[in-house]
Design a protein around this motif. Sequence first.
Motif, short mmCIF file in Angstrom:
data_model
loop_
_atom_site.label_atom_id
_atom_site.label_comp_id
_atom_site.label_asym_id
_atom_site.label_seq_id
_atom_site.Cartn_x
_atom_site.Cartn_y
_atom_site.Cartn_z
N VAL A 1 56.20 -70.52 105.95
CA VAL A 1 57.21 -69.45 105.07
C VAL A 1 56.58 -68.15 105.64
CG1 VAL A 1 57.85 -68.78 102.85
CG2 VAL A 1 57.21 -71.15 103.21
N ALA A 2 57.47 -67.30 106.28
CA ALA A 2 57.11 -65.97 106.94
C ALA A 2 57.23 -64.95 105.63
CB ALA A 2 58.01 -65.80 107.84
N LYS A 3 56.40 -63.86 106.05
CA LYS A 3 55.99 -62.92 105.01
C LYS A 3 57.58 -62.21 104.90
CE LYS A 3 53.35 -58.57 104.14
NZ LYS A 3 52.99 -58.93 103.00
N THR A 4 57.87 -61.79 103.70
CA THR A 4 59.10 -61.24 103.33
C THR A 4 59.05 -59.73 103.82
OG1 THR A 4 59.45 -62.40 101.43
CG2 THR A 4 60.67 -60.51 101.62
N GLY A 5 59.91 -59.11 104.65
CA GLY A 5 60.27 -58.01 104.95
C GLY A 5 61.07 -57.20 104.13
N ILE A 6 60.92 -55.95 104.23
CA ILE A 6 61.81 -55.08 103.36
C ILE A 6 62.30 -53.94 104.37
CG2 ILE A 6 61.89 -53.26 101.49
CD1 ILE A 6 59.47 -54.56 100.37
N ASP A 7 63.60 -53.89 104.33
CA ASP A 7 64.30 -52.68 105.04
C ASP A 7 63.85 -51.25 104.65
OD1 ASP A 7 66.46 -50.53 105.60
OD2 ASP A 7 67.07 -52.53 106.54
N GLU A 8 63.58 -50.56 105.70
CA GLU A 8 62.70 -49.30 105.49
C GLU A 8 63.79 -48.40 104.65
OE1 GLU A 8 64.10 -47.01 109.65
OE2 GLU A 8 62.14 -47.39 109.27
N ASP A 9 65.07 -48.76 104.49
CA ASP A 9 65.95 -47.85 103.82
C ASP A 9 66.66 -48.62 102.48
OD1 ASP A 9 65.96 -45.72 105.39
OD2 ASP A 9 67.38 -46.63 106.87
N ALA A 10 65.66 -49.51 102.14
CA ALA A 10 66.09 -50.66 101.08
C ALA A 10 66.36 -49.95 99.72
CB ALA A 10 65.24 -51.65 100.94
N TYR A 11 65.24 -48.91 99.39
CA TYR A 11 65.47 -48.45 98.04
C TYR A 11 66.57 -47.49 97.93
CZ TYR A 11 64.42 -45.78 93.95
OH TYR A 11 64.42 -45.41 92.43
N GLU A 12 67.28 -47.50 96.74
CA GLU A 12 68.43 -46.58 96.52
C GLU A 12 68.32 -46.08 94.89
OE1 GLU A 12 72.32 -48.34 96.85
OE2 GLU A 12 71.89 -48.65 99.22
N ASP A 13 68.51 -44.90 94.61
CA ASP A 13 68.58 -44.53 93.28
C ASP A 13 69.35 -45.16 92.32
OD1 ASP A 13 66.81 -42.28 94.12
OD2 ASP A 13 68.72 -41.02 94.77
N PRO A 14 68.87 -45.14 91.03
CA PRO A 14 69.66 -45.89 90.01
C PRO A 14 71.17 -45.35 90.30
CG PRO A 14 67.74 -44.89 89.30
CD PRO A 14 67.86 -44.27 90.57
N TYR A 15 72.20 -46.34 90.03
CA TYR A 15 73.50 -46.31 90.00
C TYR A 15 74.14 -46.56 88.62
CZ TYR A 15 78.46 -46.71 91.72
OH TYR A 15 79.61 -46.19 92.04
N PHE B 1 60.83 -70.48 107.20
CA PHE B 1 61.85 -69.61 106.37
C PHE B 1 61.44 -68.33 106.52
CE2 PHE B 1 61.53 -73.75 104.08
CZ PHE B 1 62.96 -74.09 103.62
N THR B 2 62.56 -67.35 106.57
CA THR B 2 62.48 -66.10 106.75
C THR B 2 63.19 -65.20 105.82
OG1 THR B 2 64.36 -65.83 108.30
CG2 THR B 2 62.23 -66.12 109.12
N SER B 3 62.80 -64.01 105.33
CA SER B 3 63.30 -63.43 104.15
C SER B 3 63.15 -62.01 104.43
CB SER B 3 62.90 -63.89 102.86
OG SER B 3 61.50 -63.79 102.95
N GLU B 4 64.19 -61.13 103.81
CA GLU B 4 63.98 -59.70 104.03
C GLU B 4 64.75 -59.20 102.64
OE1 GLU B 4 65.17 -56.04 106.95
OE2 GLU B 4 66.32 -57.84 107.09
N ILE B 5 64.40 -58.05 102.21
CA ILE B 5 64.86 -57.63 101.00
C ILE B 5 65.79 -56.29 101.94
CG2 ILE B 5 64.69 -56.02 99.02
CD1 ILE B 5 62.19 -57.68 98.39
N THR B 6 66.96 -56.47 101.46
CA THR B 6 67.76 -55.30 102.27
C THR B 6 67.97 -54.15 101.42
OG1 THR B 6 69.85 -56.60 101.87
CG2 THR B 6 68.97 -57.02 103.69
N THR B 7 68.27 -54.29 100.17
CA THR B 7 68.53 -53.25 99.18
C THR B 7 67.99 -53.67 97.99
OG1 THR B 7 70.96 -52.95 100.28
CG2 THR B 7 70.40 -51.79 98.21
N HIS B 8 67.48 -52.29 97.09
CA HIS B 8 67.22 -52.82 95.77
C HIS B 8 67.37 -51.43 94.98
CE1 HIS B 8 63.25 -50.82 96.11
NE2 HIS B 8 62.99 -51.34 97.39
N ARG B 9 67.73 -51.56 93.77
CA ARG B 9 68.19 -50.31 93.10
C ARG B 9 68.22 -50.85 91.46
NH1 ARG B 9 74.59 -49.27 94.14
NH2 ARG B 9 75.29 -51.31 93.68
#
Length: 223
Positions: free
Chosen positions: A38-52, A133-141
């Motif tokens: 199980v690989a370490k989860t990555g996070i896209d450098e632009d993943a964070y977005e302001d509250p919608y 297993f690879t994983s990435e968080i592409t967006t969160h808000r």
Amino acid sequence: MKFHRIALFASFSVQLLLPSCAMKFTPAQRTELSSVTVAKTGIDEDAYEDPYGGDTAARDAVASDGLIGLAVGSAISGTQNNMFKGKNQNYFAAVRKNTPADLGDMLSHKLKESLAGDPFFNSRIAAVSRNSFTSEITTHRLVRVGKNDNGDLLFAPEIYTEIHLKNGAGKLLAGGSYRGTGTGGLTVAEYAASAPRTKAAYSVATNNAVTAFMVALAVKTRE
């Protein structure tokens, strides 16, 4: 801001993919998966977005009428969000500061925990393996989920992820895009005021994203 697929088109895509995604692992694949890491989860450098603050549920309901409905619903939701930002943007810096910096670790932990409890994979997890297993968080808000008795907007975290199982040659064996949304809801001011409450809410969202993946994976491993 990234484009987020609405429920109408996301569900349509899922229907198109069901025949291939629903296929069980072949005997050869089951043998090949004698071990997996199980690989370490990555996070896209632009993943964070302001509250919608737009009503995405209402937007998606209107969009069921087709492209015209999509355009109308998106316009209304966008206007609502602009009004929300105008009144609450002073909270945004604190909300971002309180957003967990270890979201990747949170998702990795839940993924490892879920796989350890999986009947097929629990004895196959290894520190080193050609399969992974690879994983990435592409967006969160934070997204609007309702209103309280005072009429204040309530929010819950929303996380978009990519979770895959690949063999040593890089071939995709399972996985895809999975969204996790938190339950309940706090006002944007409450998220801005409390890092622990923000982290607890995000924990639910990461857990739900992994659960969605595990449900799909169970179809692949069934006897």
